[in-house]
Design an enzyme around this catalytic site. Structure first.
Site, mmCIF file in Angstrom:
data_model
loop_
_atom_site.group_PDB
_atom_site.id
_atom_site.type_symbol
_atom_site.label_atom_id
_atom_site.label_comp_id
_atom_site.label_asym_id
_atom_site.label_seq_id
_atom_site.Cartn_x
_atom_site.Cartn_y
_atom_site.Cartn_z
ATOM 1 N N TYR A 256 0.827 -1.220 0.000
ATOM 2 C CA TYR A 256 0.000 0.000 0.000
ATOM 3 C C TYR A 256 0.860 1.270 0.000
ATOM 4 O O TYR A 256 0.676 2.131 -0.865
ATOM 5 C CB TYR A 256 -0.991 -0.019 1.173
ATOM 6 N N GLU A 263 2.075 6.227 -7.107
ATOM 7 C CA GLU A 263 1.044 7.140 -7.621
ATOM 8 C C GLU A 263 1.484 8.594 -7.436
ATOM 9 O O GLU A 263 1.255 9.445 -8.300
ATOM 10 C CB GLU A 263 -0.286 6.895 -6.910
#
Ligand SMILES: CCCCCCCCCCCCC[C@@H](O)CC(=O)SCCNC(=O)CCNC(=O)[C@H](O)C(C)(C)COP(=O)(O)OP(=O)(O)OC[C@H]1O[C@@H](n2cnc3c(N)ncnc32)[C@H](O)[C@@H]1OP(=O)(O)O
Length: 332
Positions: A256, A263
């Site tokens: 994560y 991102e």
């Protein structure tokens, strides 16, 4: 109060000491019923009254209560508890109707649960196949074409990724309508967050599509989903495979933050491109005569990403603790 109640054949005999219409006295009566009653008799006395319960020897409706044609003067029906043949029939019918309704409701509920289970299973299967295809395809291409495959990721993978990520909106609906036991906010953050990157940063900006960051983002996304969806598929049938459960609730710990980092790199890399191309820039009134670059939105989004990371990391941590704590307690 000293009460004596006896039943023999069809005659009830009652005797008691107490205070009544004649003051403190001994009161007694006897009643000969139309048909025999059971000899077991129960009675309960309060300050005001004595309740005697008798049962008929044989079920059925009596024409009248007593053998003698005329009802004794002291006998009065209690209309609150009175039932005649038609009342009883109605009561039975009502009971049967209620039973039938409950049966139908239970049947419908079971039908709905199987339909829901079937649809969830189909959804998870499609997502599993989609993300497995992405993961395997990227891995194989990496081995065959090496670094060249990295810059080509978007063009080979994006169609399937678009499909899977659009379909992922179903997860928000599942959470919102209570089809799965999870919160709407973490799911919304997850779906909106990914689709923002996929459609705005990669999809709309051609220069971004050849960047190696696309490879990392797609690889990290699919690496979790190839475990998450089969875990849900088994869950649809109340089955679990311990290794899979462990993987679903563990590998997000490194993936994560890495995913959010990848991102964030993509967003940062796209900022100069948005500034240069003025894509999605927000026009200001003519008097001001300029426009606000979309990069301003991206700066805000970068902040939101880390807030989203915090919210979802905490959510996933809670889910993990809940899952493993419950299992441990069950094992004890
Ligand atoms: C409000 C909008 C604001 C927008 C702001 C934007 C901010 C942007 C920030 C974005 C950051 C995103 C970064 C992200 O894109 C990076 C990555 O993904 S990197 C790769 C690693 N990623 C992950 O590990 C996350 C994977 N995703 C998830 O885990 C879920 O999407 C999540 C919602 C985060 C958590 O899932 P959930 O809450 O559902 O937890 P559980 O899996 O424990 O499920 C709970 C129970 O529900 C049952 N369930 C759930 N889904 C299904 C299903 N599809 N089918 C059947 N059953 C399902 C599940 O079995 C559990 O039931 P039970 O407790 O009975 O076992």
């Amino acid at each position: 109060m000293n009460i004596e109640v006896r039943v023999h054949e069809r005659v009830l005999q009652f005797k008691a000491q107490g205070r009544g219409a004649k003051g403190q006295n001994e009161y007694e009566f006897s009643l000969e019923f139309l048909l025999p009653v059971k000899s077991e008799v129960s009675h309960r006395s309060t300050q005001r009254q004595v309740n005697i319960t008798l049962r008929k020897e044989q079920r059925g409706w009596w024409e009248r209560l007593t053998l003698q044609d005329r009802k004794p003067l002291f006998v009065v029906p209690d209309f609150d508890r009175w039932l005649d043949e038609s009342d009883a029939e109605m009561e039975i019918r009502e009971k049967e109707e209620k039973k039938e309704e409950m049966k139908t409701a239970r049947h419908e509920e079971r039908g709905f649960i199987s339909l829901k289970r079937g649809l969830l299973f189909a959804y998870n299967l499609v997502q599993f196949l989609g993300f497995s295809w992405i993961f395997v395809n990227m891995t194989v291409r990496l081995f065959i074409f090496g670094r060249d495959s990295v810059s080509d990721t978007f063009h080979t993978i994006s169609d399937v990724m678009f499909f899977c990520q659009i379909l992922a909106a179903v997860e928000v609906l599942n959470a919102a309508f209570g089809f799965v036991r999870t919160g709407v906010t973490p799911t919304l953050i997850q779906v909106v967050g990914r689709n923002f990157i996929l459609f705005i940063i990669f999809g709309a900006v051609e220069e971004m599509q050849h960047q190696p960051v696309v490879f990392f983002v797609f690889y990290l996304w699919s690496a979790i989903e190839i475990f998450r969806y089969p875990f849900y598929m088994l869950g649809c049938f109340n089955t679990e495979w311990k290794t899979l459960t462990w993987l679903r609730y563990t590998i997000w710990i490194p993936l994560y933050p890495l995913g959010v980092l990848a991102e964030a790199v993509a967003v940062i890399q796209s900022i100069p491109i948005f500034d240069k191309t003025k894509l999605f820039s927000i026009p200001l009134p003519k008097a001001v005569g300029t426009s606000v670059s979309f990069s301003c939105v991206l700066y805000v989004y970068l902040g939101l990403m880390f807030l989203g990371l915090f919210i979802n990391f905490r959510h996933l941590y809670k889910q993990r603790t809940k899952r493993f704590r419950t299992k441990k307690r069950k094992a004890n």
